[in-house]
Design an enzyme around this catalytic site. Sequence first.
Site, PDB file in Angstrom:
ATOM      1  N   HIS A   1      44.663  39.976  37.949  1.00  0.00           N
ATOM      2  CA  HIS A   1      44.472  40.742  39.188  1.00  0.00           C
ATOM      3  C   HIS A   1      45.810  41.044  39.855  1.00  0.00           C
ATOM      4  CE1 HIS A   1      39.969  40.090  39.628  1.00  0.00           C
ATOM      5  NE2 HIS A   1      40.293  39.324  38.591  1.00  0.00           N
TER       6      HIS A   1
ATOM      7  N   ASP B   1      41.877  43.666  46.598  1.00  0.00           N
ATOM      8  CA  ASP B   1      41.091  43.469  45.386  1.00  0.00           C
ATOM      9  C   ASP B   1      39.603  43.499  45.769  1.00  0.00           C
ATOM     10  OD1 ASP B   1      41.743  41.884  42.466  1.00  0.00           O
ATOM     11  OD2 ASP B   1      39.675  41.858  43.198  1.00  0.00           O
TER      12      ASP B   1
ATOM     13  N   GLY C   1      40.018  40.708  28.167  1.00  0.00           N
ATOM     14  CA  GLY C   1      40.308  40.949  29.585  1.00  0.00           C
ATOM     15  C   GLY C   1      40.655  42.429  29.714  1.00  0.00           C
TER      16      GLY C   1
END
Length: 467
Positions: A32, A129, A368
């Site tokens: 992130h 985020d 991912g």
Amino acid sequence: METNGSDTNLRHTQSPAIRRRIILFPMPFQGHINPMLQLANILHTQGFEITIIHTEYNSPNHSNYPHFTFNSISDRLSEIENHLPMKANAEALYFVKYLNISCVDPFRGCLAGLLEKYGEGSIGCLITDAGFYFTQAVAESLKLPRMVLRTSSVSCVLAWGVLPFFPENNYFNLTKEDPNYESSAPEFPVIKFKDVAKMTTNPDGMRNYVTNMISHMKASSGLIWNTFKELEEPSLETIVQQFSVPSFALGPFHKYFPASSSSLIEQDKTVLQWLDTQSPKSVIYISFGSIAHITESEFQEIAHGLANSGFPFLWVVRPGIVSCSNWLESLPEKFLESVGDRGRIVKWAPQQEVLANPATGCFWTHCGWNSTLESICEGVPMICSPCFGDQPIDARYVSDVWKIGVYLEDGFDRVEIKMAIKRVMMDEEMRERINSFKEKVNSSLEEGGSSHQSLKRLVDYILSFCN
Ligand code: UDP
């Protein structure tokens, strides 16, 4: 500042007189932090001043970003110290939920202080985020527009939005003998029944997280995606219909700025010299990212599969990735002697440079989203071993929709592994398909390309908040 070729397409579009500040708030995990700091760099090249608010946990290295200002806030994670380092699955959801509560007051205090310091009208917007859903209410109370960066694929949000995360649901009580095991999930047919249980061991926690994240995305002023139109066009169209806020797909971000400066672990760059001595497209690169964990027996099957494949390999074994083991203690006896110079094992690699090296022939990944995009951008076909979260969705797209990889469907078995390696290394059509995506990525970032246009729209949109 490190840059690569694509940033020549980025020009400062604002005159100094209208320079505005953007405040960004990443979730404190490698997958992130990387895209959020890349986005911050992209917006900086467009003339915005950048302030990063971050938790104490996994603080980015400020000295790599002298052009940003940083504000650290208390996360109260020390109060749950025995939960660190975070583990995958149920614990990750617990951790995120905790942060969405513990950060509220420190974040509000920090943001209010920044608004006072810089003065009303000087801050264009807040970008957080999507997982920090608590920030929507804080931004509203301070009358600051909040935009959201979602660091997964668009398809992941669509799938999560419709899958029934209830413990009593069939998906979570499935055995291999169940006739539905291999069937498509009716709510989202790309996904199979067997994929859903892999996403989480905590369906209640997952439902809570997904519901909060999506409802606060819908309440935001806009969505920013680290993807590109040519890869996810149908999903992007659906998101625009379902979420009636503007969407901007301007990825892949790392093509503008590499992620090495935001790496939380030191990357072992010596592997690049070793790669330079290997034949083109001969090396298997293996990494399961920053959070996933595997068992000792899975680790051993991987080792046997690599040894039996006969190909050279570069294997990232992150310390602690193997449950109950510090690093390499669980390797099969005589493994290192038997593979000799054919194999390199490191704790953390300069992944983007490894994937860009001509010797790298395949990427065995946990899927991912950053790793998936990085592989696509370098035209490296994948072997998919998803562990949890969005990874099973990415794996399904890689293997069944885009057909640029092979999914190790049923875990780690040395015979299956050897077959998957052989198939990915030899399948020229698969390589052609992923190379065609690589070309599309490059076009999307050029002047007039889809991501380039999205970036321009985003800059204009943020400036419209300032008028
Ligand atoms: N990465 C790296 N070195 C490694 C393994 C991973 O620099 O040895 C980087 C990788 O390039 C990517 C990020 O760590 O940008 C991992 O993000 P991803 O979304 O793929 O997985 P996560 O860690 O979130 O599970």
